[in-house]
Design a protein around this motif. Structure first.
Motif, PDB file in Angstrom:
ATOM      1  N   ARG A 181       0.828  -1.205   0.000  1.00 48.29           N
ATOM      2  CA  ARG A 181       0.000   0.000   0.000  1.00 48.29           C
ATOM      3  C   ARG A 181       0.862   1.254   0.000  1.00 48.29           C
ATOM      4  NH1 ARG A 181      -5.108  -1.544   0.903  1.00 48.29           N
ATOM      5  NH2 ARG A 181      -5.413  -3.499   2.004  1.00 48.29           N
ATOM      6  N   ASN A 183       0.222   3.995   1.134  1.00 44.99           N
ATOM      7  CA  ASN A 183       0.151   4.688   2.414  1.00 44.99           C
ATOM      8  C   ASN A 183       1.308   4.323   3.340  1.00 44.99           C
ATOM      9  OD1 ASN A 183      -2.582   5.778   1.948  1.00 44.99           O
ATOM     10  ND2 ASN A 183      -2.453   6.106   4.147  1.00 44.99           N
ATOM     11  N   TYR A 184       1.686   3.039   3.328  1.00 44.94           N
ATOM     12  CA  TYR A 184       2.792   2.616   4.187  1.00 44.94           C
ATOM     13  C   TYR A 184       4.086   3.298   3.770  1.00 44.94           C
ATOM     14  CZ  TYR A 184      -0.369  -1.086   5.748  1.00 44.94           C
ATOM     15  OH  TYR A 184      -1.422  -1.777   6.255  1.00 44.94           O
ATOM     16  N   ALA A 188       6.110   5.902   6.097  1.00 43.00           N
ATOM     17  CA  ALA A 188       7.525   5.704   6.423  1.00 43.00           C
ATOM     18  C   ALA A 188       8.333   6.930   6.034  1.00 43.00           C
ATOM     19  CB  ALA A 188       8.056   4.469   5.706  1.00 43.00           C
ATOM     20  N   GLN A 197      16.022   2.218   3.969  1.00 41.33           N
ATOM     21  CA  GLN A 197      15.215   1.862   5.145  1.00 41.33           C
ATOM     22  C   GLN A 197      13.795   1.477   4.742  1.00 41.33           C
ATOM     23  OE1 GLN A 197      15.864   5.443   7.418  1.00 41.33           O
ATOM     24  NE2 GLN A 197      17.129   4.345   8.889  1.00 41.33           N
ATOM     25  N   TYR A 201      12.402  -1.969   5.901  1.00 43.72           N
ATOM     26  CA  TYR A 201      11.426  -1.962   6.994  1.00 43.72           C
ATOM     27  C   TYR A 201       9.983  -1.839   6.524  1.00 43.72           C
ATOM     28  CZ  TYR A 201      15.557  -1.427   9.856  1.00 43.72           C
ATOM     29  OH  TYR A 201      16.762  -1.633  10.447  1.00 43.72           O
ATOM     30  N   VAL A 202       9.772  -1.545   5.230  1.00 45.04           N
ATOM     31  CA  VAL A 202       8.393  -1.476   4.736  1.00 45.04           C
ATOM     32  C   VAL A 202       8.155  -2.499   3.626  1.00 45.04           C
ATOM     33  CG1 VAL A 202       6.561  -0.028   3.816  1.00 45.04           C
ATOM     34  CG2 VAL A 202       8.274   0.952   5.351  1.00 45.04           C
ATOM     35  N   PRO A 205       8.881  -6.394   4.956  1.00 45.97           N
ATOM     36  CA  PRO A 205       7.862  -7.009   5.828  1.00 45.97           C
ATOM     37  C   PRO A 205       6.468  -7.019   5.213  1.00 45.97           C
ATOM     38  CG  PRO A 205       8.607  -4.909   6.732  1.00 45.97           C
ATOM     39  CD  PRO A 205       9.509  -5.232   5.603  1.00 45.97           C
ATOM     40  N   ALA A 206       6.144  -5.967   4.434  1.00 45.19           N
ATOM     41  CA  ALA A 206       4.803  -5.928   3.842  1.00 45.19           C
ATOM     42  C   ALA A 206       4.647  -7.010   2.778  1.00 45.19           C
ATOM     43  CB  ALA A 206       4.523  -4.554   3.247  1.00 45.19           C
ATOM     44  N   HIS A 282       0.984 -13.728  11.626  1.00 46.09           N
ATOM     45  CA  HIS A 282      -0.297 -13.619  12.331  1.00 46.09           C
ATOM     46  C   HIS A 282      -1.100 -12.398  11.908  1.00 46.09           C
ATOM     47  CE1 HIS A 282       1.688 -10.503  14.615  1.00 46.09           C
ATOM     48  NE2 HIS A 282       2.749 -11.268  14.459  1.00 46.09           N
ATOM     49  N   TRP A 283      -0.431 -11.357  11.382  1.00 42.08           N
ATOM     50  CA  TRP A 283      -1.147 -10.113  11.056  1.00 42.08           C
ATOM     51  C   TRP A 283      -1.778 -10.151   9.685  1.00 42.08           C
ATOM     52  CZ3 TRP A 283       0.381  -7.486   6.715  1.00 42.08           C
ATOM     53  CH2 TRP A 283       1.657  -7.792   6.223  1.00 42.08           C
ATOM     54  N   LYS A 286      -5.354  -9.129   8.139  1.00 42.27           N
ATOM     55  CA  LYS A 286      -6.059  -8.387   9.182  1.00 42.27           C
ATOM     56  C   LYS A 286      -5.736  -6.908   9.109  1.00 42.27           C
ATOM     57  CE  LYS A 286      -5.974 -12.350  12.240  1.00 42.27           C
ATOM     58  NZ  LYS A 286      -5.000 -13.002  13.089  1.00 42.27           N
ATOM     59  N   GLU A 287      -5.297  -6.455   7.943  1.00 46.69           N
ATOM     60  CA  GLU A 287      -5.114  -5.020   7.777  1.00 46.69           C
ATOM     61  C   GLU A 287      -6.492  -4.376   7.850  1.00 46.69           C
ATOM     62  OE1 GLU A 287      -1.876  -4.129   4.600  1.00 46.69           O
ATOM     63  OE2 GLU A 287      -2.688  -6.100   4.239  1.00 46.69           O
TER      64      GLU A 287
ATOM     65  N   PHE B  98       1.810   0.337  10.813  1.00 49.15           N
ATOM     66  CA  PHE B  98       2.339  -0.836  10.126  1.00 49.15           C
ATOM     67  C   PHE B  98       1.795  -2.083  10.817  1.00 49.15           C
ATOM     68  CE2 PHE B  98       5.732   2.432   9.721  1.00 49.15           C
ATOM     69  CZ  PHE B  98       5.594   2.641   8.361  1.00 49.15           C
ATOM     70  N   PRO B  99       1.011  -2.909  10.122  1.00 49.01           N
ATOM     71  CA  PRO B  99       0.331  -4.018  10.790  1.00 49.01           C
ATOM     72  C   PRO B  99       1.284  -5.108  11.287  1.00 49.01           C
ATOM     73  CG  PRO B  99      -0.040  -4.102   8.427  1.00 49.01           C
ATOM     74  CD  PRO B  99       0.666  -2.823   8.709  1.00 49.01           C
ATOM     75  N   TRP B 100       2.523  -5.111  10.789  1.00 46.37           N
ATOM     76  CA  TRP B 100       3.458  -6.154  11.220  1.00 46.37           C
ATOM     77  C   TRP B 100       4.291  -5.722  12.421  1.00 46.37           C
ATOM     78  CZ3 TRP B 100       3.437  -3.727   6.494  1.00 46.37           C
ATOM     79  CH2 TRP B 100       4.420  -2.749   6.295  1.00 46.37           C
ATOM     80  N   PHE B 109       9.068   3.734  15.361  1.00 45.34           N
ATOM     81  CA  PHE B 109       9.548   3.610  13.972  1.00 45.34           C
ATOM     82  C   PHE B 109      10.413   4.805  13.546  1.00 45.34           C
ATOM     83  CE2 PHE B 109       9.315   4.047   9.376  1.00 45.34           C
ATOM     84  CZ  PHE B 109       9.537   2.752   8.944  1.00 45.34           C
ATOM     85  N   MET B 113      14.366   4.889  12.568  1.00 44.04           N
ATOM     86  CA  MET B 113      14.878   5.298  11.264  1.00 44.04           C
ATOM     87  C   MET B 113      15.938   6.388  11.397  1.00 44.04           C
ATOM     88  SD  MET B 113      13.343   3.329   9.194  1.00 44.04           S
ATOM     89  CE  MET B 113      13.200   2.118  10.494  1.00 44.04           C
ATOM     90  N   HIS B 143      -4.076  -4.919  14.609  1.00 46.91           N
ATOM     91  CA  HIS B 143      -5.356  -5.581  14.361  1.00 46.91           C
ATOM     92  C   HIS B 143      -6.022  -6.049  15.649  1.00 46.91           C
ATOM     93  CE1 HIS B 143      -2.713  -9.213  14.245  1.00 46.91           C
ATOM     94  NE2 HIS B 143      -3.709  -9.724  14.908  1.00 46.91           N
TER      95      HIS B 143
END
Lengths: 288, 267
Positions: A181, A183-184, A188, A197, A201-202, A205-206, A282-283, A286-287, B98-100, B109, B113, B143
């Motif tokens: 997304r 937005n993330y 960031a 970074q 970090y985005v 993991p995303a 686990h996430w 569930k966004e 960030f969902p994670w 965060f 950074m 969540h």
């Protein structure tokens, strides 16, 4: 609440019973039927009995026609898959991350990928054998003959496995990164993350759920590919090789034992990768 | 258009927009005027709320201030201490976390950074979490939180870098009234405590009046400033007081008059 759960436990539903039967009675009936049919037919070179097959499985180290044992050949196949798959995974993930985050690069490479991707990995085998001959991994590093299991790791096999594992990993990673997304990324950036970074970090993991999906598909496909590749001419070891060799000798008990091993390892790989995925994600989904 | 680095602003001015235009090209190639001739001044420490119907370019305005979008024409001036993105924080309407990452990892965060040492990071984040009433949830993932808790986390995340200017895009839009009221109070407290300049976008007149020292009304298509009100009512504001309801009515009338005009024009 707890009481209710206990009660549920005591009164199993029809679904629960079917699950239990599916794991016990259904395979048992099949085995009994198989045993009975084999004894009636009494032609073990066509249709061996359960007991003969399990006798082979219980002696996995027995050498068959100087082609090695069930266990040894399985190990060779697994080692090939691991080496080929790790190479494919490393290249697939890094290229996927790179192309996913640089759109222009993606446009440059995408047509090529789309031509190569639908190609069955086994179709690469003759080409790979011509290119790599029967050179092995130790020979690549300048050793001639190491008298270890690594002498069985032919570069051609690794190449074919790489082709099998690379595309699922690569395309899933690419889609994962491209689907992050916006937005993330904006978030960031607002929080002061620079390019590298954001990547670490985005994007990473995303995209991880998709990356793991790709890895799971990739290792499954590699296990398919190696069996097929080992059944082709040119192979001299591996569980697929033992399977086709035993078939030529009419040793159907070994053939079926090998099939059971191949199936069991396939499900084990699937089970393990699914567990690993669940634990780390686990996430996902569930966004909000 | 360039965000100016020299500072021709008066001492007390934080942000100034002069004749800003922004046009988007839709996927089908139609030019959509998002903002037309926006002139706007925000003083330091001021709480400005912007109201307008959905799709009137409010978000675009914030994005331009944040440097995420560029204006086609006009000038955007930022006070010297607002130069550099870390001085400006932005709370989005959606996907603010960030969902994670856990609540704690989300809040830290920005500090992470910027390579703030782990121990220092922990101290800052702990304090913020306590302020926002989040200490119990620091190991939870987004969540697992309620909408209100998520927005608290988002605000804490934005404040962790100790920004001077906070941009907020309908941050309480998805919350129920009680939670919304609670967070509005919290936000006013935070603003007064840290001397923050806040630009807050909403489509709710009540919210705009409760929070804002100044309320700016943006008209729809093309987005342009319709009116600007100073709200002289001191905090904390009573929604039932006469001053408050007077302001409310004035804005209500203006908006209904405006939409009536729009309607007749369309007919």
């Amino acid at each position: 609440m707890r009481n209710l759960q206990k009660e549920n436990h005591r009164n199993k539903t029809a679904g629960d019973w079917c699950k239990i039967l599916g794991w016990t009675a259904v395979p048992a009936i099949l085995l009994i039927f198989w045993q009975y049919a084999a004894m009636e037919l009494d032609q073990p070179w066509i249709f061996p009995s359960v007991t003969k097959v399990f006798e082979q499985l219980l002696h996995p180290l027995r050498d068959h026609y100087a082609s090695g044992s069930l266990a040894g050949n399985t190990l060779v196949s697994l080692l090939r898959v691991i080496i080929g798959f790790v190479l494919a995974a490393v290249t697939g993930v890094s290229l996927g991350l790179l192309l996913g985050s640089f759109r222009h690069l993606r446009f440059l490479v995408e047509p090529l990928i789309e031509i190569l991707r639908p190609l069955c990995p086994i179709a690469w085998l003759p080409f790979a054998i011509v290119i790599f001959k029967l050179r092995t991994l130790p020979q690549l590093f300048g050793f001639d003959y190491t008298k270890t299991i690594f002498d069985e790791i032919q570069l051609g096999m690794i190449f074919v496995l790489f082709m099998g594992g690379f595309f699922p990993v690569f395309t899933n990673t690419l889609d994962g990164v491209a689907g992050v997304r916006r937005n993330y990324i904006s978030l960031a950036r607002m929080l002061g993350a620079h390019r590298v970074q954001i990547f670490l970090y985005v994007y990473f993991p995303a995209a991880l759920p998709m990356i793991l999906t790709g890895l799971r598909q990739g290792i499954g496909l590699c296990w398919f590919v190696i069996i097929a590749a080992e059944m082709m001419t040119g192979a001299s070891s591996g569980i697929g090789y033992l399977l086709i060799y035993a078939a030529d000798q009419s040793a159907m008990d070994i053939v079926i034992a090998a099939m059971l091993i191949i199936g069991a390892i396939g499900s084990l790989l699937n089970f393990l990768t699914r567990r690993a995925m669940r634990a780390s994600l686990h996430w996902y989904g569930k966004e909000y | 258009m360039e965000i100016q680095t020299t500072d021709p602003l008066q001492k007390s001015t934080a942000v100034e927009m002069k004749n800003v235009d922004k046009t988007f090209l839709s996927d089908t190639g139609i030019a959509i005027k998002a903002l037309v001739n926006i002139n706007l001044t925000v003083r330091q420490g001021e709480f400005v709320t912007i109201i307008g119907p959905t799709g009137c370019g409010k978000t675009t305005l914030l994005n331009i201030l944040a440097g995420l979008n560029r204006a086609d024409n006009g000038r955007v001036l930022l006070a010297e201490e607002l130069q550099g993105t870390q001085q400006i924080a932005y709370v989005f309407q959606h996907y603010t976390l960030f969902p994670w990452r856990t609540v704690m990892q989300n809040v830290s965060f920005g500090l992470h950074m910027r390579h703030v040492p782990r121990r220092q990071r922990k101290i800052i984040v702990r304090q913020l979490l306590r302020q926002m009433g989040l200490d119990k949830f620091k190991e939870a993932y987004p969540h697992e939180l309620s909408g209100g808790m998520r927005q608290r986390t988002a605000i804490a995340q934005a404040l962790a870098l100790q920004p001077k200017l906070l941009l907020m895009d309908e941050p309480f839009g998805a919350l129920d009234d009680a939670t919304r009221g609670e967070l509005q109070l919290k936000l006013i407290q935070l603003q007064q405590k840290h001397g923050l300049t806040i630009i807050f976008v909403t489509h709710n007149i009540d919210e705009a009046l409760i929070l804002g020292d100044k309320v700016i009304i943006i008209a729809n298509q093309p987005g342009s400033i319709l009116a600007e009100f100073d709200i002289p009512v001191p905090q904390p504001r009573q929604q039932t007081s006469k001053e408050f309801t007077d302001c409310f009515l004035k804005i209500r009338q203006l908006l209904s008059h405006y939409s009536a005009c729009q309607f007749t024009r369309q007919v």
